[in-house]
Design an enzyme around this catalytic site. Structure first.
Site, PDB file in Angstrom:
ATOM      1  N   HIS A 125       3.896   9.166  19.644  1.00 55.18           N
ATOM      2  CA  HIS A 125       3.622   8.520  18.355  1.00 55.18           C
ATOM      3  C   HIS A 125       3.151   9.535  17.304  1.00 55.18           C
ATOM      4  CE1 HIS A 125       3.755   4.674  20.446  1.00 55.18           C
ATOM      5  NE2 HIS A 125       3.583   4.049  19.300  1.00 55.18           N
ATOM      6  N   ASP A 155       9.623   3.876  25.614  1.00 56.25           N
ATOM      7  CA  ASP A 155       8.236   4.162  25.234  1.00 56.25           C
ATOM      8  C   ASP A 155       7.528   2.815  25.105  1.00 56.25           C
ATOM      9  OD1 ASP A 155       5.952   5.618  24.248  1.00 56.25           O
ATOM     10  OD2 ASP A 155       6.472   4.985  22.230  1.00 56.25           O
ATOM     11  N   SER A 156       6.226   2.868  24.871  1.00 50.09           N
ATOM     12  CA  SER A 156       5.492   1.621  24.675  1.00 50.09           C
ATOM     13  C   SER A 156       5.771   1.007  23.296  1.00 50.09           C
ATOM     14  CB  SER A 156       3.996   1.885  24.807  1.00 50.09           C
ATOM     15  OG  SER A 156       3.617   2.883  23.885  1.00 50.09           O
TER      16      SER A 156
HETATM   17  N1  DGL Z   1       3.769   6.939  22.801  1.00 51.54           N
HETATM   18  C1  DGL Z   1       2.985   6.906  23.954  1.00 51.54           C
HETATM   19  C2  DGL Z   1       2.572   8.241  24.460  1.00 51.54           C
HETATM   20  O1  DGL Z   1       3.312   9.157  24.215  1.00 51.54           O
HETATM   21  C3  DGL Z   1       2.085   5.809  24.263  1.00 51.54           C
HETATM   22  C4  DGL Z   1       1.102   5.352  23.286  1.00 51.54           C
HETATM   23  C5  DGL Z   1       0.377   4.175  23.855  1.00 51.54           C
HETATM   24  O2  DGL Z   1       1.058   3.213  24.197  1.00 51.54           O
HETATM   25  O3  DGL Z   1      -0.832   4.241  23.997  1.00 51.54           O
HETATM   26  O4  DGL Z   1       1.562   8.418  25.091  1.00 51.54           O
END
Ligand code: DGL
Length: 267
Positions: A187, A10-11
């Protein structure tokens, strides 16, 4: 049978919602996690950039022995659509597992989706839901501040700032009368209590990361790739930015990500 790890990325912290569920339903599996904390957020970037980052994240995970990849990121999953970025091991994103769960759970046929701006712009969840059941009504809303609030640790149920943001973002979804809400960015379940309070009773919340974990389990079962180890699984976490920041924020959420092996790694 295969004792290699499950690779999850993930980010940032969001993919831990998937890791936590994997640990619950597959306690003997090893997990290698990569959080691209140096380049978060993904959700405000272009499709090309997100796909390039995803390719690099996957290449990083593949330097380790992994038997499956989970893109525990709604944004990456949305940009990929139905395309799998790997062809020799199983892969899943979060969009289709979450959409399938929503179609299964809704009683009034009205589903809400919240996600990053890139996810919402892509209409990935509407497409997935309508592929499964075209009569389900879908209301969507981008919630760009949520990722930052989570990454900075504004996650307490009583946090006034996060609550205010949630009230603002969720108002149109509440007005649409949905009975099921997909938290389409991984998130968001970290602030699940606040989202649940604002949505009120009677609305079922779906965590995209958790649904992806359940889907991954089914995939590994079907392909006979589950481990035969009876030892507790071992998780290793890599981040592209500071280890201490990740530990500090993961602490609120997943104990072993806060205490276990966390390394900083360049892509
Ligand atoms: N957790 C991520 C998602 O599910 C990315 C959040 C992000 O980096 O903007 O989209």
């Amino acid at each position: 049978m295969n004792r290699d790890a499950i690779g999850v990325f993930d980010s940032g912290l969001g993919g831990l919602t998937c890791v936590r569920e994997l640990g619950r339903i597959l306690p003997h599996e090893n997990i290698i996690y990569f959080g691209d904390t140096a380049r978060i957020p993904y959700g405000t970037r272009s499709r090309e950039t997100v796909l390039r980052y995803a390719k690099e994240d996957i290449a990083f995970l593949r330097r380790h022995p992994v038997k499956m990849i989970v893109a525990a990121c709604g944004t990456v999953s949305s940009m990929l659509g139905l395309n799998s970025p790997v062809d020799d091991i199983p892969f899943t994103g979060v969009v289709y597992p979450a959409a399938a769960a929503a179609c299964n759970l809704t009683k009034n046929g009205r589903v809400g989706v919240i996600g990053t701006p890139a996810t919402i712009r892509s209409a990935s969840y509407e497409t997935a839901v309508h592929t499964i059941n075209e009569s389900v009504d879908v209301t969507v809303m981008a919630c760009p501040l949520f990722v930052h609030l989570v990454e900075y640790g504004y996650t307490d149920r009583n946090n006034a700032i996060t609550r205010l943001a949630a009230e603002e973002y969720l108002a149109p979804i509440r007005s649409a009368g949905v009975d099921t809400l997909i938290m389409g960015c991984t998130h968001y379940p970290i602030i699940r209590d606040i989202i649940a309070d604002v949505m009120g009773e009677g609305v079922t919340l779906i965590s995209a990361g958790e649904e992806a974990a359940k889907f991954a389990k089914r995939c590994l079962e079907q392909q006979d790739l589950l481990t035969d180890s009876e030892e507790p699984g071992h998780n290793v976490y890599y981040v592209s930015d500071s280890v201490s920041m990740f530990r500090e924020n993961a602490r609120h959420f997943l104990e072993d990500a806060a205490r276990g092996q966390v390394f900083s790694s360049r892509l």
